[in-house]
Design a protein around this motif. Structure first.
Motif, PDB file in Angstrom:
ATOM      1  N   THR A 122      -4.054   4.594  -2.239  1.00 45.16           N
ATOM      2  CA  THR A 122      -3.869   3.633  -1.149  1.00 45.16           C
ATOM      3  C   THR A 122      -5.021   2.636  -1.059  1.00 45.16           C
ATOM      4  O   THR A 122      -4.808   1.459  -0.774  1.00 45.16           O
ATOM      5  CB  THR A 122      -3.701   4.356   0.199  1.00 45.16           C
ATOM      6  OG1 THR A 122      -4.797   5.262   0.390  1.00 45.16           O
ATOM      7  CG2 THR A 122      -2.403   5.134   0.246  1.00 45.16           C
ATOM      8  N   GLN A 176       1.041   4.186  -2.757  1.00 49.15           N
ATOM      9  CA  GLN A 176       0.803   5.553  -2.319  1.00 49.15           C
ATOM     10  C   GLN A 176       1.765   6.545  -2.967  1.00 49.15           C
ATOM     11  O   GLN A 176       1.452   7.731  -3.094  1.00 49.15           O
ATOM     12  CB  GLN A 176       0.925   5.655  -0.791  1.00 49.15           C
ATOM     13  CG  GLN A 176       0.603   7.031  -0.251  1.00 49.15           C
ATOM     14  CD  GLN A 176       0.709   7.123   1.254  1.00 49.15           C
ATOM     15  OE1 GLN A 176      -0.141   7.709   1.912  1.00 49.15           O
ATOM     16  NE2 GLN A 176       1.745   6.538   1.822  1.00 49.15           N
ATOM     17  N   VAL A 216       0.838  -1.197   0.000  1.00 44.30           N
ATOM     18  CA  VAL A 216       0.000   0.000   0.000  1.00 44.30           C
ATOM     19  C   VAL A 216       0.881   1.258   0.000  1.00 44.30           C
ATOM     20  O   VAL A 216       0.598   2.228  -0.706  1.00 44.30           O
ATOM     21  CB  VAL A 216      -0.938   0.002   1.220  1.00 44.30           C
ATOM     22  CG1 VAL A 216      -1.660   1.345   1.347  1.00 44.30           C
ATOM     23  CG2 VAL A 216      -1.961  -1.124   1.112  1.00 44.30           C
ATOM     24  N   THR A 232      -6.131   3.610   5.050  1.00 47.56           N
ATOM     25  CA  THR A 232      -5.814   4.856   4.348  1.00 47.56           C
ATOM     26  C   THR A 232      -5.947   6.059   5.268  1.00 47.56           C
ATOM     27  O   THR A 232      -5.068   6.924   5.326  1.00 47.56           O
ATOM     28  CB  THR A 232      -6.760   5.031   3.137  1.00 47.56           C
ATOM     29  OG1 THR A 232      -6.453   4.037   2.149  1.00 47.56           O
ATOM     30  CG2 THR A 232      -6.622   6.410   2.516  1.00 47.56           C
TER      31      THR A 232
END
Length: 276
Positions: free
Chosen positions: A181, A167, A163, A199
């Motif tokens: 994300t 990002q 993630v 997130t």
């Protein structure tokens, strides 16, 4: 400071609060209202004052996340046992959040000046909005049909890092941190709600740190003349972000990401027609 300026501050705070954490790009929306509202009076015509105002309303949105996830943050900081749900497999650790923050944090430090000087244009934001929409559609269509992770307490370090890597795309203005994300999260097997929770939790330290530093650099622009405008924007952003986050978290597992992607594509068309 007349009442019209206060109303404008409230409207800008509303736009920030409603769009900062939804995967629709607050940058794209602020572009639309920026020229229409923000620089209408002499003391706001200054680029520095305008930027300070944007920092202030972003802090209002961040405070809303802290309020919504206050028990989770209490757990993460070891300040007591918050009333968070647990899967029985442990709890989300602060180190996992940090792992998710590292990739974008490093790139942000290295390329911050370049991004500010070269990527904050209408054209680049439109590109970010469009490509981010494609990623969100891709995530919905190619994510596992049955998510294996239904709470942030089940997230692994590998998923947190994945993630965090996705990002990095959000450093491109208009791409949307939330959109990137959440897309990364669902592609790793998280439910949409879990990806959204993670997130929001990740957003607080990185946004608060960046906004805090910027605020210190711009502290001199907090004049008595501008203060009512700043306060109105901050309160408006906080309240509307609070409403937006709670509504979004109830909605996201049902609607998923595609409707937001379609909305972003329509936003690209609107911005293009306004400016080109």
């Amino acid at each position: 400071m007349d009442i019209i300026e206060i109303i404008k501050a409230i409207i800008l705070g509303m736009v920030e609060g409603l769009t900062e954490f939804a995967p629709v790009s607050s940058t794209g929306h602020m572009i639309i209202v920026d020229d229409l509202w923000l620089k209408s009076k002499e003391f706001l015509a200054s680029e520095y004052v305008a930027n300070t105002f944007k920092i202030v309303i972003q802090l209002g949105s961040i405070l809303a996340v802290v309020v919504v996830f206050r028990n989770r943050f209490i757990d993460l900081l070891g300040l007591g046992r918050g009333k968070t749900e647990s899967s029985g497999q442990g709890r989300l650790k602060l180190t996992q959040v940090i792992v998710g923050l590292i990739p974008a944090g490093i790139l942000g430090v290295l390329f911050d000046d370049y991004i500010d000087e070269n990527l904050f244009t209408i054209e680049t934001v439109l590109i970010g909005l469009l490509i981010g929409s494609i990623l969100m559609i891709f995530a919905d269509f190619f994510s596992p049909k049955e998510p294996s992770v239904t709470t942030v307490d089940q997230i692994t370090y590998r998923q947190a890092l994945t993630v965090g890597l996705v990002q990095c795309f959000s450093l491109w203005p208009g791409f949307s941190r939330s959109g990137a994300t959440m897309s990364g999260g669902v592609l790793t097997g998280m439910s949409h709600r879990t990806a959204a929770d993670f997130t929001f939790i990740m957003a607080v330290p990185i946004m608060a740190g960046a906004s805090g530093i910027s605020l210190l650099d711009n502290w001199k622009y907090f004049t008595m003349d501008a203060l009512p405008f700043f306060i109105a924007g901050f309160v408006s952003a906080f309240l509307f972000a609070l409403i937006s986050i709670k509504f979004f978290l109830k909605l996201i597992d049902k609607v998923k990401l595609v409707p937001f992607a379609i909305y972003r594509i329509l936003l690209v068309v609107v911005i293009y027609l306004i400016y080109f």
